[in-house]
Write a protein that holds these residues in place. Structure first.
Motif, PDB file in Angstrom:
ATOM      1  N   ALA A 143       0.837  -1.202   0.000  1.00  0.00           N
ATOM      2  CA  ALA A 143       0.000   0.000   0.000  1.00  0.00           C
ATOM      3  C   ALA A 143       0.868   1.246   0.000  1.00  0.00           C
ATOM      4  O   ALA A 143       1.964   1.257   0.581  1.00  0.00           O
ATOM      5  CB  ALA A 143      -0.910   0.011   1.233  1.00  0.00           C
ATOM      6  N   ILE A 145       0.745   5.275   1.029  1.00  0.00           N
ATOM      7  CA  ILE A 145      -0.012   6.179   1.896  1.00  0.00           C
ATOM      8  C   ILE A 145       0.687   7.532   1.925  1.00  0.00           C
ATOM      9  O   ILE A 145       1.921   7.595   1.986  1.00  0.00           O
ATOM     10  CB  ILE A 145      -0.076   5.637   3.345  1.00  0.00           C
ATOM     11  CG1 ILE A 145      -0.547   4.162   3.356  1.00  0.00           C
ATOM     12  CG2 ILE A 145      -0.955   6.518   4.216  1.00  0.00           C
ATOM     13  CD1 ILE A 145      -1.978   3.970   2.927  1.00  0.00           C
ATOM     14  N   LEU A 163      -4.993  -0.688   8.099  1.00  0.00           N
ATOM     15  CA  LEU A 163      -3.643  -0.595   7.536  1.00  0.00           C
ATOM     16  C   LEU A 163      -2.661  -1.453   8.333  1.00  0.00           C
ATOM     17  O   LEU A 163      -1.862  -2.208   7.756  1.00  0.00           O
ATOM     18  CB  LEU A 163      -3.186   0.865   7.546  1.00  0.00           C
ATOM     19  CG  LEU A 163      -1.871   1.167   6.821  1.00  0.00           C
ATOM     20  CD1 LEU A 163      -2.010   0.894   5.331  1.00  0.00           C
ATOM     21  CD2 LEU A 163      -1.474   2.638   7.045  1.00  0.00           C
ATOM     22  N   VAL A 167      -2.284  -5.018   5.669  1.00  0.00           N
ATOM     23  CA  VAL A 167      -1.320  -4.795   4.581  1.00  0.00           C
ATOM     24  C   VAL A 167       0.068  -5.205   5.053  1.00  0.00           C
ATOM     25  O   VAL A 167       0.505  -4.817   6.145  1.00  0.00           O
ATOM     26  CB  VAL A 167      -1.306  -3.315   4.134  1.00  0.00           C
ATOM     27  CG1 VAL A 167      -0.307  -3.117   3.008  1.00  0.00           C
ATOM     28  CG2 VAL A 167      -2.698  -2.875   3.693  1.00  0.00           C
ATOM     29  N   THR A 169       3.225  -4.667   3.390  1.00  0.00           N
ATOM     30  CA  THR A 169       4.242  -3.632   3.178  1.00  0.00           C
ATOM     31  C   THR A 169       3.556  -2.292   2.965  1.00  0.00           C
ATOM     32  O   THR A 169       2.662  -2.163   2.120  1.00  0.00           O
ATOM     33  CB  THR A 169       5.115  -3.953   1.944  1.00  0.00           C
ATOM     34  OG1 THR A 169       5.683  -5.247   2.078  1.00  0.00           O
ATOM     35  CG2 THR A 169       6.224  -2.929   1.780  1.00  0.00           C
ATOM     36  N   ILE A 170       3.990  -1.289   3.726  1.00  0.00           N
ATOM     37  CA  ILE A 170       3.374   0.037   3.642  1.00  0.00           C
ATOM     38  C   ILE A 170       4.453   1.055   3.298  1.00  0.00           C
ATOM     39  O   ILE A 170       5.488   1.135   3.976  1.00  0.00           O
ATOM     40  CB  ILE A 170       2.714   0.448   4.973  1.00  0.00           C
ATOM     41  CG1 ILE A 170       1.852  -0.687   5.524  1.00  0.00           C
ATOM     42  CG2 ILE A 170       1.895   1.716   4.798  1.00  0.00           C
ATOM     43  CD1 ILE A 170       1.437  -0.489   6.980  1.00  0.00           C
TER      44      ILE A 170
END
Length: 494
Positions: A143, A145, A163, A167, A169-170
């Motif tokens: 994701a 952001i 989140l 998820v 990997t951010i």
């Protein structure tokens, strides 16, 4: 029917100029107007048309050079004028690039437009740091952001629970200022405090810098390291893959910023080879050739001809064609001062000889070359013979190259200056002076390397402090000097 304008909303990629798409590059070369952002690598502008109008839309945190509404108006205005316009954005225009607002303004005004995607920083910077954003063993989701938004505090208003727990990997963009808030929110909503975190600053450029930690430790580490934007925060187990220097950071000339002196419009093969080894190379100043086609009465048909550059060869043959003169009317021998010039003659199916092969007692010859900046008497003296000089072309400095220099200087991306020949000393110095700089001021922070004795003498005379003179004027010797970073201040040389 008048020309219809079109606006191309182009992603420039995360920094490395080689990461722009082929389509984006083609539109950039064709553009009559270029509007570009702060995070666009200024080196990319060196590949746009010399005649283009350049408009800087440099947004900085809390300090906008051009407001978004003004940018929208400019795009519409230039499009309605029938211009080909490129709106050049860092990364991908659809990822936090406000392309939706610009496209809407163009659509409402009836201006045709295209969106040309680019490599977004979250993926590109991670790859150059040696981390894939997805991995069969570590990450099945990814994701992006925003690290700050329009909220009163600037802290991203998102579904933190989804989140943190949904998820793998951010990637947070431009979120270093909110790093404490981001770390705290992820932990408080269920993400393990030992989750690996990787910070990547100036990703895919020579200024790339990384910092590893965990959600629990990264805030203090970033504070100690004085980490700032532009940067990507990559949170997730995949961030722990990075072990030591990445493939990009391991290149022998990684992090070296080189200004390579230019004496003509041609780019240097050496410059490209340095880029391949990881250096960031600015060939300065960018020049544009202006041909001076010869009249039929000025074309010598019964004398030997000495060409000083490939450009002089091209202009000579263009002049023959323009005047409808058959090559068989040229009775003299062809000579070149360099292998490149002789190859240019060969491209016209003519045999060129090294000038050293010519008998100095032979009949006089005509010298053809660039009229600007050549001391003709010295040129003739160095060659040893020759009576007449014909100017085939001149070079004009492209104005945008001065803006590129200023931007790179502001970002401290000029560390080493290379003079491959004496002529480059003149053209580079004139470019510096046009930017309000002098050889003395440049020498205060940049290492100056000269290829040989002639370029050294010219640089010393101009006022530079010479760091080193290569052991021999070759690409190999230059590469060795850059790898070793051996720049002893050569007071004795100067």
């Amino acid at each position: 029917m008048g020309n219809q304008g079109c606006v191309y909303l182009v992603g420039a990629g995360p920094g490395d100029i080689g990461l722009v798409t082929a389509k984006g590059y083609r539109y950039l070369q064709q553009a009559e107007v270029v509007l570009y952002d702060r995070l666009v690598n200024p080196l990319l502008l060196e590949y746009a048309s010399p005649q283009a109008e350049y408009i800087y839309c440099g947004k900085m945190p809390k300090k906008h050079i051009l407001r978004q509404e003004a940018i929208n108006d400019l795009l519409v205005q230039r499009g309605l004028e029938g211009k080909k316009v490129v709106r050049l954005k860092g990364g991908d225009p659809s990822v936090f690039g406000r392309v939706g607002e610009e496209a809407e303004a163009l659509e409402q005004a009836g201006v045709p437009y295209e969106i040309v995607p680019g490599i977004t920083a979250g993926i590109g910077a991670a790859a150059y740091a040696g981390v894939p954003v997805t991995h069969r063993e570590h990450s099945l989701s990814f994701a992006v952001i925003t690290g700050h938004d329009k909220s009163p505090s600037g802290e991203p208003l998102i579904d933190w629970h989804a989140l943190a727990n949904g998820v793998d990997t951010i990637a947070f963009y431009m979120g270093v200022g909110n790093l404490p808030h981001i770390s705290e929110r992820l932990i408080s909503h269920g993400r393990a405090s030992d989750t690996p975190v990787l910070l990547i600053q100036w990703g895919t450029t020579g200024k790339q810098r990384t910092l590893q930690g965990s959600l629990a430790t990264i805030v203090e580490k970033a504070k100690t390291a004085q980490f700032k934007n532009p940067a990507i925060i990559l949170a997730g187990d995949v961030s722990g893959i990075k072990k030591g220097a990445s493939w990009f950071e391991s290149k022998p000339l990684f992090s070296q910023h080189v200004l390579f002196g230019r004496a003509s419009e041609e780019s240097s093969t050496i410059g490209q080879h340095l880029r391949d080894q990881g250096a960031e190379v600015f060939e300065f100043p960018r020049m544009q050739l202006q041909k001076k086609l010869l009249k039929a009465t000025d074309i010598p048909t019964d004398k030997d001809l000495l060409f000083l550059s490939p450009a002089s060869v091209d202009v000579f043959f263009a002049s023959l064609q323009a005047n409808k003169i058959d090559i068989r009317h040229i009775q003299g021998e062809f000579y070149g001062v360099s292998s490149k010039t002789i190859k240019a003659l060969a491209s016209y199916h003519c045999v060129g000889k090294e000038v050293t092969e010519r008998d100095s007692h032979a009949s006089s010859l005509v010298i053809l070359g660039d009229s600007e900046g050549i001391d003709r008497e010295k040129q003739r003296y160095a060659i040893g013979f020759g009576d007449d000089f014909i100017a085939t072309h001149t070079y004009n400095r492209v104005p945008q190259t001065l803006e590129t220099f200023s931007r790179l200087q502001e970002e401290e991306r000029i560390e080493t200056i290379i003079f491959p020949n004496a002529r480059s000393v003149q053209t580079v110095t004139e470019g510096f002076q046009a930017c309000g700089e002098s050889p003395e001021s440049i020498s205060a922070y940049a290492h100056v390397i000269c290829f040989g004795e002639k370029s050294k003498q010219a640089a010393v005379k101009a006022g530079y402090s010479i760091a080193t003179v290569l052991s021999e004027p070759s690409e190999e010797a230059l590469f060795e000097a850059l790898v070793q970073k051996e720049f002893p201040l050569a007071a004795a040389l100067s």
